[in-house]
Structure formats: C-alpha cells, structure tokens
Design an enzyme around this catalytic site. Structure first.
Site, PDB file in Angstrom:
ATOM      1  CG  HIS A 196      44.840  41.215  44.238  1.00 29.04           C
ATOM      2  ND1 HIS A 196      45.829  40.717  45.046  1.00 29.04           N
ATOM      3  CD2 HIS A 196      45.463  41.664  43.126  1.00 29.04           C
ATOM      4  CE1 HIS A 196      46.999  40.856  44.443  1.00 29.04           C
ATOM      5  NE2 HIS A 196      46.814  41.427  43.282  1.00 29.04           N
TER       6      HIS A 196
ATOM      7  CE1 TYR B 292      40.704  46.872  39.236  1.00 28.15           C
ATOM      8  CE2 TYR B 292      41.345  45.421  37.432  1.00 28.15           C
ATOM      9  CZ  TYR B 292      41.606  45.995  38.661  1.00 28.15           C
ATOM     10  OH  TYR B 292      42.760  45.701  39.305  1.00 28.15           O
ATOM     11  CE  LYS B 293      41.925  44.760  32.283  1.00 25.63           C
ATOM     12  NZ  LYS B 293      43.123  44.468  33.093  1.00 25.63           N
TER      13      LYS B 293
ATOM     14  CD  GLU C  41      50.441  46.008  36.763  1.00 21.59           C
ATOM     15  OE1 GLU C  41      50.083  47.113  37.180  1.00 21.59           O
ATOM     16  OE2 GLU C  41      50.029  44.930  37.234  1.00 21.59           O
TER      17      GLU C  41
ATOM     18  CG  ASN D  84      47.040  42.377  35.357  1.00 18.28           C
ATOM     19  OD1 ASN D  84      46.130  42.108  34.576  1.00 18.28           O
ATOM     20  ND2 ASN D  84      46.847  43.002  36.500  1.00 18.28           N
TER      21      ASN D  84
ATOM     22  NE  ARG E  37      48.429  36.937  36.737  1.00 24.56           N
ATOM     23  CZ  ARG E  37      47.670  38.035  36.796  1.00 24.56           C
ATOM     24  NH1 ARG E  37      48.015  39.029  37.576  1.00 24.56           N
ATOM     25  NH2 ARG E  37      46.580  38.144  36.073  1.00 24.56           N
TER      26      ARG E  37
ATOM     27  CE1 TYR F  71      41.267  40.186  35.621  1.00 22.67           C
ATOM     28  CE2 TYR F  71      38.974  39.635  36.027  1.00 22.67           C
ATOM     29  CZ  TYR F  71      40.006  40.548  36.038  1.00 22.67           C
ATOM     30  OH  TYR F  71      39.758  41.804  36.483  1.00 22.67           O
TER      31      TYR F  71
END
Ligand code: FES
Lengths: 209, 319, 347
Positions: free
Chosen positions: C194, C317-318, C266, C226, C224, C38
């Site tokens: 989030h 998480y993904k 995204e 993602n 941005r 990140y």
C-alpha cells in the site's frame, strides 16, 4: 499517481556492528568498502573476536566501478584484520555467486552487512531471502551511486543504472521512474510516462546520481 | 472476546500418563469441526458450579482429520483452574463450549529447517504440526524430553514414522538435552520452536541468543495458567464499577464476571490482545505475562489482565 | 440471486456493460456523507440485508458470467496475473474451500459441492463446469487451486502469509484492479504493497489496519469499502495495460462524462484461513456510470459534492486529475443544493 514519497522505498541506515551475531558476512561494492571497514573497527573493540567473511567489489567493467573508492588502501585495511577472510571481485555477478556458496555453508548466528549502491544491495538481498534471512539478520547502508534498476511494468524488462526521472525502455516506451520498490525484483517500477497524452513527457532530469 | 463458540461433546477420555488426560471432542451438531493449522489452540469454556473456567489448550489431533479435535490436559498443582474440572468433573458424553482455533505458534513457511523442542505436555502443539511437516520437503527434528517412560505421552502417536526424526530424553535415565550442541551448528534459515516448562523455554531462548540466533527464528509457546495470589480491588473507569479480585481467579475472569468484556485470544499472557491501560496505581503490578517489554513493565502503565495481578491500595483500569 | 446473467456483456472494446435498475439500487455507495476522507472503516463481514451486496460472503450478481469471461481474456494474454509463491499451497486450498463452500451454501441453485472425505465434487451451473478432485492433491485439478477457483469468482484475491508480526502478499489472482500490479507487488508486506497510497500512512491508517488484521480470527471475517473512478466500464485498469487505458482519461468532456465516467467501488473482504493461518483479501469491484448513478437523485447530489471537495492528494492518487472537472460539470445540474439524508441508502 504517487511518484515520490512511496512507503515501499527502502530506508537504509548507517552500518554498525551487531555484537549479538556469532559470524559476520560483509558484502561491499565500490565505496561500500568504507562502511564495512567502519564495522570492522567497531568489531575490534568488542571481544571475543568473531569469524568474518568479507566479499568486496573493487573493480569491474560496469558502471558500479565508477563509484569505486581508493582500491589499494581499503584492500590493505581489510587485510590488516586477522579474523577477516577477504575475497576481492571485479564484477557483481561473481561476487554474488560466491556469496551464495558462502551462505549455503553458513550457520545460524550469522549477520549480513551490505554496503554499496542500492542496486547492489537489492541483488544481495534477493539471495539473502532465499536463505530465509530476516530483517533482524541483515543490515544495509546505501552509498555510492543512486542509480536505479527499473522494472518496466509493461514489458517486464529491467533497465540498469537509471539516473534520470524518465528512461526509454527496451520496449521503446518512455518510463516514469516511481519510488515504488520491489525487493523480490530488486527494482523500482517504471510506468509509461505519456500514456494519457502521447508525447507529453516531463522534462528529463538527472535525479539519481 | 465475543467469538461465537462451538458446542462439543466429549467422546473419549484416556489417562495417558500419571498426570495427563487425553480428550476427544466432536461437534454436537455432527459433521466436521473447523479446519485449523498445526500449533493452534482452542479456548475451552467450562461451566463449573461456582465459576466459569476458560482455558487454552493446544490441538494435538491431525489438521487433516476434522471429525474430532483432541486435546491433552495436565493436572496442575494449584487447587484452582480448569485442569481439575477436566480431570475430575467431566465425563464422556458431557458437553463443553470451545472457541474457534487460533494459531499463535505457527510454523514458519519459509524456514529451511525446523527444530521442535518439547518438554512434557509441551508436546501437544507439535503433534499437529508434525502432520504438516511429514508431507513437506523441509527437514525437521523433534527433541522430546520427559521425566520417565511412563510420562512419555503420545509416543505411540509419533509411531515408527517419525523414528528417525525424534530424539527422546528421559530425565530418570540421566539423558538430558544438550541445547548448546543442538543450536550451535544449524544452517541458515533454521527455526527453533519450544514448548514446555518455563525453565526449558528460557534455556532455549538464552542458548539460541548466545549463539547469535535472531529473535525472528526463535518461537515459543507457554500458556501460563493464571497464578493464584492475594485478593485485591480494581476500579474500571469507563464502566464505573469496582471489582473484587479473589485469590483463585484471574483479574480477567473477575472483570468478565462483573459483566465487562475484554478482548482476548490466548488467556495465557502471550498474544497481547487483552492489553489494558492502567490509569491510576498506588502499589505494585504483578506481571506474569510474556508480552510486555521490561520497559513497559517498569512504567506501570499497562497490564495483561489474563494472567497478571496487583498488590495495590488503588488500581484504576481503562475499561 | 434471481438476476439473469448478462452473459454477453463486455468490459473492453465495445463496453456493453451496464447495470439493470435493480443492480443500480443495490450499488454499494461508499459515501455516507457529502465529504470523503480515509478512515479505518473496517466492520465485521456479517450478512447484510437481503438483496444487498453483503448478504452473502461472496456476492454473485448479474455480471458473474461476463466477469469470469473477462478474466479468461486477461489471463490468456497475461498468465502472470495469477501468481503464488511455493509456500502458499495450503493457503490456496484454503481459498478454494472458502469460495466453494460459500457459493454452494449461498447460491444452491447455481453451485453445488459434495464431499466424501477428501473426494470433492464441484459443479458450477452458470459456467457449466463440473470437477471431481481430491482436496489437497493439486494434480487432480486442471490448474493450481487458487487459479482454478478464482476463475469462477468475481473480484480479485490476494493471499497474505503471516510471519514476523507482518502480512506478506504472496499469492493472488488480480485482473480487475485499480492501477496496482500483483506481479510487481508479490512478496511485499501489507504496508509496502500500500506504499503508493498517499496520506493514509501519515494518518496511521495502515498501522492500525495491520494490527487489526494480524489478530483476525477464524470465522470472523471483516469488510470495508474503497473507491476510485474509471473511464469506461473497464475492469482491467492494471498498470501493465496503462498504455491501453491511459488515453481514455483524456477523452472525457462535460458532455460525455455521464456515460464515460464510472464510480468504481471495491468491496474488500478479509478472512483468516484455517490450514495456512494466512489471510485472504478479496477485492470485489462494482462499476456504475454517472448516468446510472444519477437515476438516484440523492446519490447524484452526494457524489457531486464529494468530488468537489476531494483532497488534492486523493484526486491525483485516484487518477482523476484530467476528468474530475467534466465529471463535476456533468453532475452539477442534478445538485439543487438540497440536503441529503445521512447514510448511503438511495432515499
Ligand atoms: S489474552 Fe493473550 S495476553 Fe491476555
């Protein structure tokens, strides 16, 4: 998928009297009576004495009752403070209905103190939100049962009093209870536990006592 | 701030009180100006002969009418600043540059009641907000205090539509606003907004606090014109240059004149955007902002250069 | 945009979605290096190179019509995928204006908007829609303004009110999301919303982001990128429908990963809205299969390396746990170990 350690899980802090307020509303359920009495004791030390409304749940038919403290003793303790207008309830719904009426007639300068199981705090907060009470007007202390209200993300049903890591929803799915918390729904998110591999469920454990 | 500016032309100027002039601006390219919300201000860039002024002014025109913007400018006593430029120099047909509107004083959309308190020129942000409030269902009141009838700018703007919502207080008639009475008995979910002289703002904040109002329900806006002061010198550590700050210009203006950009939104000590770290200080910072906490002021590690100054042998900033 | 709309493409059942060679070349790869972590990678949303996904405020591509159809299918079954709290009405109009003006300005061949005071006329060629309405009067539109316009836009939209020094997620159209629920997250602050993102909170990413967003200025949008991954080109990977798409994750093996596993990027854009002072968060989803990705040798090498080195918390998480290995195995033959050029360009 993050199950625990999610930052939307509310953080509660022990109640303390907020002397900047003019009026005080105390809501408690079960052992939540004790933190409220602590607030009253702190308040007594500060002058001038403010007007206080206390709404306390001592007995009811739901499981919250199981966490009720020593009824008569705490009730007496409330009655001992002259500036307190006390009302006692035996179920959450009528306590909250009374809080709604109380809030309707309340003035700016009011502080809200809520103590009890998180599910009780959540429901009280839903009403506070309708009256545009902000973070700086509300204090909450979690005590008693850690049982959760769980919102099924698939069928929208709410299951109350969940004490286990997984729970069977009305829609027959096994839900995994996540730490993700919605104040608007006053509930945690439950998401199907074995969607990726049907039948592959984590061991059921009691985690929210 | 490197915001693109919009070039506008002055289409009318009116003296609305002995001290206040009203300006109407339209885009030189024609068409609509950017939409905005009630309570927004614009920064007006004025290129004077000797120096550039950049002053914030609240938009007072209706957010529903974007053919033009309207601002009101009160003549300030001090001999510096843009108010004199706008009062004495500009004429109809002149061009000015403005930045896109920014709102630091918006109405709370979830309020259950709004109380607006204006003193003198402080009426301006409320004029735009009333346009929004009028269409909504949330109850509101405006309390407007002025020296005398001739100082009651924009009363005709309020018109009869607002008759039941507006309370006027004329100083010369001895009618004073009773803040205690006003704030003592308001229902939960009320928000109070005040714009006016510093004394009035402080009274409202203090009274609200004494009745137990939490900070999140008390809103105020006051653009401090950068105060004049003694000259001083400052060293910009990252740019490695010295800047001399003259008495009638702000620290920010002098830094900009030296070619160094500092981010800003309000230029009035409110938004916190120009927050700058103080690296070395031998002397005293003269804080004039409303942003830093008492604690931050005493530590002397921060300064808001849009309004604050220094009385120091040596001052080094992280710029 | 000169692409022909692929009107019959699907994002469910038979999954006929695919990218043309031109769409592959303009794919917004989010990896400028062979490793990923990140960062507060926010940049001004200024017009990018001609033909790129950031050339215009809202990118309209060959999937436009099909994505709008897909949204209709989702909403027909689950109307709560659009929601707006009552105080967000002016923000809804702001969004409608922003999207209509941008599309009409940037794609005049396909969209047009004419205004006479508050009387607006909108026409959408690709979807064959015409609408006259009074701006500000919701009764003159067939649906709430945000609902109306986002059914004609690609990507999800979340509208955030600004108060108490915070941003609150209080309206939105969310049908193409990577495993989060608008219904559940309505009313949350930006940080609560989030909450399920690991590591980033500890890194202070959201503290910095919120500070930045509170000061977001009119006329100065930011963006941005993602990313995550999805099995099958499925736009609707909502938690609501996890029972339908969850099993897909267990269906991947090293032989079929090239066709099943998709990189999901995204393009997030943030705009300050003028009348409401709210902020709209646009989340536009781009999908590309590993097989399509591998037609660009540099990208195949890069994605292979990123996946291999990915932090375990992000793998979880993904939702990649079950199929990261097969995806890496499928990409391995494309990675000869030779260096990649910096940046995201195909060469
Ligand atoms: S620019 Fe806003 S405080 Fe200085």
């Amino acid at each position: 998928m993050l199950i625990t350690g999610i930052k939307s899980k509310p953080i509660y802090t022990p109640l303390s009297f907020d002397a900047s307020g003019r009026y005080h509303i105390l809501l408690g359920a079960g052992v939540g009576a004790n933190p409220l009495l602590r607030v009253l004791a702190e308040m007594k030390k500060t002058v001038p004495q403010s007007m206080i409304h206390a709404r306390v749940l001592f007995k009811n038919a739901s499981a919250i009752e199981a966490t009720a403290g020593n009824v008569s003793e705490s009730e007496l303790a409330f009655r001992a403070v002259e500036t307190v207008e006390l009302r006692v309830f035996n179920n959450v719904a009528s306590l909250l209905a009374d809080f709604h009426i109380l809030a309707t007639g309340s003035l700016m300068g009011t502080r809200l103190y809520v103590a009890g199981p998180e599910s009780f705090i959540g429901l009280a907060m839903q009403i506070a939100l309708q009256f545009n009470l902000n973070q700086d007007e509300i204090r909450a202390e979690e005590c008693g049962s850690l049982a959760r209200r769980v919102f099924c993300i698939h069928c929208r049903a709410i299951t109350d009093e969940v004490v286990t890591n997984i729970v069977k929803c009305a829609c027959q799915r096994w839900l995994l209870v996540r730490d993700h918390y919605s104040r608007r729904l006053a509930a945690y998110m439950g998401v199907m536990a074995d969607a990726e591999a049907p039948g592959e469920l984590p061991e059921m454990r009691e985690v929210f006592r | 701030m490197s915001a693109q500016t919009i070039t506008v032309e002055i289409t009318s100027i009116a003296q609305v009180t002995p001290l206040i002039k009203h300006f109407r601006l339209k885009a030189t390219t024609g068409g609509y100006l950017p939409a905005f919300s009630g309570g927004s201000h614009i920064i007006v860039v004025m290129r004077g002969q000797k120096r550039i002024h950049r002053n914030p002014y609240s938009l007072l025109s209706s957010p529903n009418r974007l053919e033009h913007y309207e601002i009101a400018v009160r003549r300030m006593d001090e001999s510096r600043g843009g108010s004199h430029f706008l009062h004495d120099v500009v004429k109809i047909g002149d061009q000015l540059e403005i930045a896109h509107p920014v709102n630091l004083f918006g109405l709370e959309k979830q309020a259950r009641k709004h109380i607006l308190i204006a003193g003198g020129i402080g009426i301006t942000p409320f004029l735009a907000q009333l346009e929004d409030l009028r269409c909504g269902e949330v109850p509101y009141e405006l309390h407007y205090s002025v020296r005398s009838h001739e100082h009651a700018a924009f009363l005709q703007h309020l018109g009869t539509r607002e008759a039941t919502r507006v309370s006027m207080y004329y100083d010369n008639e001895g009618a004073t606003l009773n803040f205690e009475e006003l704030l003592a008995k308001q229902p939960l979910g009320t928000h109070v907004y005040v714009c006016g002289p510093a004394g009035m703002i402080t009274r409202v904040i203090d009274t609200a606090r004494s009745y137990g109002w939490p900070n999140s329900h008390v809103h105020w806006e006051q653009f401090n014109a950068p105060p004049v002061g003694d000259a001083f010198d400052v060293f910009l550590a990252r740019s490695k240059i010295s800047v001399h700050v003259v008495p009638d210009q702000s620290l920010l203006e002098c830094i900009e004149a030296a070619g160094v950009e500092v981010p800003y939104l309000c230029r009035g000590g409110v938004c916190g955007f120009c927050h700058t770290r103080v690296l070395e200080l031998d002397g005293e910072l003269l804080h004039h902002d409303h942003y830093l906490s008492a604690n931050e002021r005493t530590t002397g590690k921060s300064i808001m250069p849009c309004v604050s100054r220094a009385k120091a042998k040596r001052l080094v900033l992280d710029l | 945009m000169n692409a022909i709309f692929k009107v019959n493409e699907t994002f469910r059942n038979d999954f006929t979605f695919c990218n043309s060679p031109a769409a592959i070349r303009r794919f917004p790869l989010p990896f400028a290096e062979d490793e990923y972590m990140y960062s507060v990678n926010i940049e001004p949303h200024l017009p990018g190179p001609q033909g790129s996904v950031s050339e215009f405020a809202f990118d309209v591509d060959e999937h436009y019509v099909a994505e709008c159809h897909e949204r209709e299918i989702v909403l027909a079954n689950e109307p709560l995928r659009f929601q707006a709290l009552p105080h967000m009405m002016s923000a809804q109009w702001d969004c409608l204006e922003l999207i209509m003006e941008s599309l009409a300005r940037d794609y005049p061949k396909h969209f047009s908007l004419s205004k006479r005071n508050n009387h607006w006329q909108w026409s959408n060629g690709p979807l064959n829609m015409e609408q006259r309405f009074t701006f500000g009067d919701a009764a003159t539109l067939p649906r709430p303004p945000l609902d109306y316009i986002t059914r004609q836009a690609q990507g999800d939209f979340v509208v955030m009110d600004q108060r108490e020094g915070n941003l609150w997620c209080e309206a939105g159209m969310v049908t193409t999301q990577a495993d989060w629920s608008l219904d559940f997250d309505m009313g949350m602050t930006f940080k609560e919303w989030h909450g399920p993102v690991p590591l980033a909170h500890e890194m202070g990413v959201f503290d910095r982001a919120i500070k930045f967003l509170l000061n977001l200025r009119l006329g100065q949008p930011v963006r941005r990128l993602n990313w995550t991954m999805t099995v099958n080109p499925r736009l609707d990977t909502s938690p609501e429908n996890y029972p339908h798409w969850g099993p897909d994750r267990a269906s991947v093996n090293a032989a079929n990963a090239g066709d099943l596993v998709h990189l999901r990027v995204e393009l997030q854009g943030l705009w300050r809205l003028p009348r409401s002072n709210a902020v709209v968060f646009g989340i536009r989803c781009y999908l590309i299969s590993l097989r399509e990705l591998a037609t660009i040798p540099k990208w195949a090498r890069r994605v292979h390396r990123v996946l291999k080195k990915l932090h375990p918390a992000l793998v979880d998480y993904k939702g990649l746990t079950r199929y990261r290995e097969p995806a890496i195995a499928w990409l391995a033959p494309f990675d000869d170990g030779s260096p990649t050029t910096p940046g995201t360009s195909p060469e």
